[in-house]
Design a protein around this motif. Sequence first.
Motif, mmCIF file in Angstrom:
data_model
loop_
_atom_site.group_PDB
_atom_site.id
_atom_site.type_symbol
_atom_site.label_atom_id
_atom_site.label_comp_id
_atom_site.label_asym_id
_atom_site.label_seq_id
_atom_site.Cartn_x
_atom_site.Cartn_y
_atom_site.Cartn_z
ATOM 1 N N SER A 24 0.830 -1.207 0.000
ATOM 2 C CA SER A 24 0.000 0.000 0.000
ATOM 3 C C SER A 24 0.864 1.257 0.000
ATOM 4 O O SER A 24 2.014 1.244 0.451
ATOM 5 N N LEU A 25 0.288 2.323 -0.497
ATOM 6 C CA LEU A 25 0.973 3.620 -0.478
ATOM 7 C C LEU A 25 1.258 4.034 0.964
ATOM 8 O O LEU A 25 2.330 4.565 1.261
ATOM 9 N N GLN A 26 0.320 3.783 1.872
ATOM 10 C CA GLN A 26 0.511 4.148 3.272
ATOM 11 C C GLN A 26 1.711 3.420 3.871
ATOM 12 O O GLN A 26 2.531 4.017 4.588
ATOM 13 N N LYS A 27 1.842 2.132 3.575
ATOM 14 C CA LYS A 27 2.956 1.361 4.107
ATOM 15 C C LYS A 27 4.285 1.874 3.560
ATOM 16 O O LYS A 27 5.277 1.981 4.303
ATOM 17 N N THR A 28 4.318 2.194 2.283
ATOM 18 C CA THR A 28 5.544 2.718 1.679
ATOM 19 C C THR A 28 5.920 4.055 2.295
ATOM 20 O O THR A 28 7.094 4.315 2.585
ATOM 21 N N MET A 29 4.944 4.919 2.502
ATOM 22 C CA MET A 29 5.206 6.212 3.136
ATOM 23 C C MET A 29 5.755 6.024 4.548
ATOM 24 O O MET A 29 6.685 6.720 4.965
ATOM 25 N N ASN A 30 5.195 5.068 5.275
ATOM 26 C CA ASN A 30 5.688 4.792 6.631
ATOM 27 C C ASN A 30 7.135 4.289 6.596
ATOM 28 O O ASN A 30 7.950 4.658 7.444
ATOM 29 N N ASN A 31 7.439 3.466 5.603
ATOM 30 C CA ASN A 31 8.772 2.861 5.509
ATOM 31 C C ASN A 31 9.862 3.887 5.196
ATOM 32 O O ASN A 31 11.004 3.734 5.640
ATOM 33 N N ILE A 32 9.528 4.917 4.407
ATOM 34 C CA ILE A 32 10.558 5.884 4.007
ATOM 35 C C ILE A 32 10.587 7.120 4.902
ATOM 36 O O ILE A 32 11.486 7.949 4.772
#
Length: 399
Positions: free
Chosen positions: A129-137
């Motif tokens: 998900s976009l949310q997960k990617t944003m959290n990761n970076i």
Amino acid sequence: MALSLSSTMLLYKLSLAFSSQNVENGTSDNEGSDTGDDIVFDIDPSLLVDCEKILIGGMIGKGSYSLVFKGWYEGHPIAIKAIHPQCKAKFEREVKLLSKIQHANVVKFIGASVKPSMVIIIELLEGGSLQKTMNNIYPITFSLEQCLSYALDISQAMEYLHSNGIIHRDLKPGNLLLTKDKNNIKLADFGIAKENICDEMTCEAGTYRYMAPEILSKDPLPKGVKKSYDHKADVFSFAMVLWSMIKNQVPFKDRADLMAAYDALHNLRPCLDDFPEDITLLLQSCWMEDPKLRPEFKEISEILITILHNIYTRKINGLASIEVVEEVDSKSEEELSRAQHTPTSFEFKHENETVKPNGETDGEPQSGTKTSFSNLVEKKPKKKSKIKRFFSSCSCIAF
């Protein structure tokens, strides 16, 4: 370890027997219960798959009334969305809706099964998900071009849905999935989407932080009373998603979920300091308090294409100017090199000094002499440094 779907009936019953998580997840869906055990599914048999061909793996996500697992169907990787047993009407509606949608920026529907559990099979988006990617970076942000490219994918998907009479009602980073290469976005989760857009919608459907103000009521509505809003609620949510992507923050991050929705209801919006002017104007138009003043997604797509075109044009022009400077510098070096090796060039010793054609000696340089070739070479790294910084500023985020 992967298990066949039929052998995991007990697992599904246990894992799906959870109470509503709407408040905990910052979502609201006052559709009312559709638990009716007497519901007879009206689903085209061609949409149903053989559950014996499905293998289920680990859980990769969850929603307010569903769990999502990774799996395989006939050897191909898939995502399996298992629906809460009390949401039969929602399940049937989502299956029918997804089966009609065919767009490059919407997850592909593969099939569904009603036994041993209600599951929806869709393509697996390995980028997460976009949310997960944003959290990761975090706290790193995407480049502006990447944000706008994602926004264009979302806008074109929404343009397609609205043109076919569908309102999504839960547009947020958690419902946006990335392709494996992270270059594109696909819209997912049509659990509370509605067909045949009309003015009579259920109140408070969606996720509070991305919810349009017209959806939320200041005062509780009597049971069974509907709230008047339309597809422009998706436009507001889109603006909140775009802001969130650019900042890599959730809107109103210091506020509780429900209070964030009330902030929007009272015409408060996230800060736009340091945003480019064209992006600021787009966001302000999309999250206007009056839904009628918000643009359609067709207009939004056109604006995004124009902004991206302008950005790339500036970059191309910048690259072209750098190439011209490099070409001039290269010619200058070549001419100086030839000058040093021509037959007319000479050196001779005079009183322990080396005298060169321009009258300069190895001692103190004469005033008014031209910059030497060695000085030009010493200046080159500065030029390269500027180019490196330029490309660095042009590059997208690396995943």
